[in-house]
Design a protein around this motif. Structure first.
Motif, PDB file in Angstrom:
ATOM      1  N   ASN A 158       0.829  -1.216   0.000  1.00  0.00           N
ATOM      2  CA  ASN A 158       0.000   0.000   0.000  1.00  0.00           C
ATOM      3  C   ASN A 158       0.859   1.260   0.000  1.00  0.00           C
ATOM      4  O   ASN A 158       0.555   2.230  -0.694  1.00  0.00           O
ATOM      5  N   MET A 159       1.933   1.262   0.776  1.00  0.00           N
ATOM      6  CA  MET A 159       2.825   2.428   0.828  1.00  0.00           C
ATOM      7  C   MET A 159       3.504   2.649  -0.529  1.00  0.00           C
ATOM      8  O   MET A 159       3.620   3.786  -0.987  1.00  0.00           O
ATOM      9  N   ILE A 160       3.937   1.576  -1.143  1.00  0.00           N
ATOM     10  CA  ILE A 160       4.577   1.697  -2.457  1.00  0.00           C
ATOM     11  C   ILE A 160       3.570   2.277  -3.458  1.00  0.00           C
ATOM     12  O   ILE A 160       3.906   3.168  -4.238  1.00  0.00           O
ATOM     13  N   ARG A 161       2.351   1.796  -3.413  1.00  0.00           N
ATOM     14  CA  ARG A 161       1.323   2.299  -4.333  1.00  0.00           C
ATOM     15  C   ARG A 161       1.014   3.771  -4.076  1.00  0.00           C
ATOM     16  O   ARG A 161       0.764   4.522  -5.011  1.00  0.00           O
ATOM     17  N   LYS A 162       1.034   4.202  -2.807  1.00  0.00           N
ATOM     18  CA  LYS A 162       0.788   5.611  -2.494  1.00  0.00           C
ATOM     19  C   LYS A 162       1.968   6.485  -2.913  1.00  0.00           C
ATOM     20  O   LYS A 162       1.776   7.581  -3.412  1.00  0.00           O
ATOM     21  N   ARG A 201       4.868   6.976  11.717  1.00  0.00           N
ATOM     22  CA  ARG A 201       5.449   8.254  11.330  1.00  0.00           C
ATOM     23  C   ARG A 201       5.310   8.478   9.823  1.00  0.00           C
ATOM     24  O   ARG A 201       4.918   9.545   9.366  1.00  0.00           O
ATOM     25  N   ILE A 202       5.602   7.444   9.042  1.00  0.00           N
ATOM     26  CA  ILE A 202       5.488   7.543   7.585  1.00  0.00           C
ATOM     27  C   ILE A 202       4.028   7.763   7.178  1.00  0.00           C
ATOM     28  O   ILE A 202       3.737   8.563   6.297  1.00  0.00           O
ATOM     29  N   GLU A 203       3.117   7.067   7.832  1.00  0.00           N
ATOM     30  CA  GLU A 203       1.695   7.228   7.513  1.00  0.00           C
ATOM     31  C   GLU A 203       1.232   8.651   7.791  1.00  0.00           C
ATOM     32  O   GLU A 203       0.488   9.237   6.996  1.00  0.00           O
ATOM     33  N   ARG A 204       1.663   9.227   8.936  1.00  0.00           N
ATOM     34  CA  ARG A 204       1.294  10.616   9.250  1.00  0.00           C
ATOM     35  C   ARG A 204       1.869  11.579   8.218  1.00  0.00           C
ATOM     36  O   ARG A 204       1.189  12.501   7.758  1.00  0.00           O
ATOM     37  N   LEU A 205       3.122  11.367   7.852  1.00  0.00           N
ATOM     38  CA  LEU A 205       3.770  12.223   6.864  1.00  0.00           C
ATOM     39  C   LEU A 205       3.044  12.152   5.519  1.00  0.00           C
ATOM     40  O   LEU A 205       2.761  13.181   4.904  1.00  0.00           O
TER      41      LEU A 205
END
Length: 119
Positions: A25-29, A97-101
């Motif tokens: 999901n992070m890679i896709r975002k 932290r990455i999700e908030r950023l």
């Protein structure tokens, strides 16, 4: 960081299936528009059987290798490095932290886009 030198087999780092879902999901975002390989399907019943676990581990490893071989630059991304290097507690802290950023960035981009569209 040389992508060819990136070790996609985390040494001493254990990951749950949900962590792989988070990484994908992070890679896709972070890289919208890229075709990111699918994860092996999740199995609700019988997911503790040794043969299933071994097979899924191999498929998850293959997922990592396919991502890096297809898009070498992803190996230098913060989510990927975090995924392959950090242990449980630090991994969980950094994930948040990455999700908030990313949420701040997405919100900022959305606001900027709306401003341009509706001026």
């Amino acid at each position: 960081l040389d992508p060819a030198a990136v070790e996609v087999k985390p040494k001493g780092v254990r990951r749950r299936y949900s962590d792989f879902v988070w990484l994908r999901n992070m890679i896709r975002k972070c890289f919208p528009g890229l075709l990111i390989p699918l994860l092996p399907p999740k199995k609700v019943f019988g997911n503790k059987e040794h043969t299933f676990v071994k097979s899924r581990c191999a498929k998850l490893q293959e997922f990592l290798e396919r991502v890096v071989s297809r898009y070498e630059f992803i190996a230098r991304s913060r989510p990927f490095i975090l995924f392959v290097t950090k242990h449980k507690d630090e991994f969980e802290r950094e994930k948040k932290r990455i999700e908030r950023l990313l949420a701040k960035i997405e919100s900022s981009v959305r606001c900027e886009l709306y401003e341009k569209l509706f001026q």
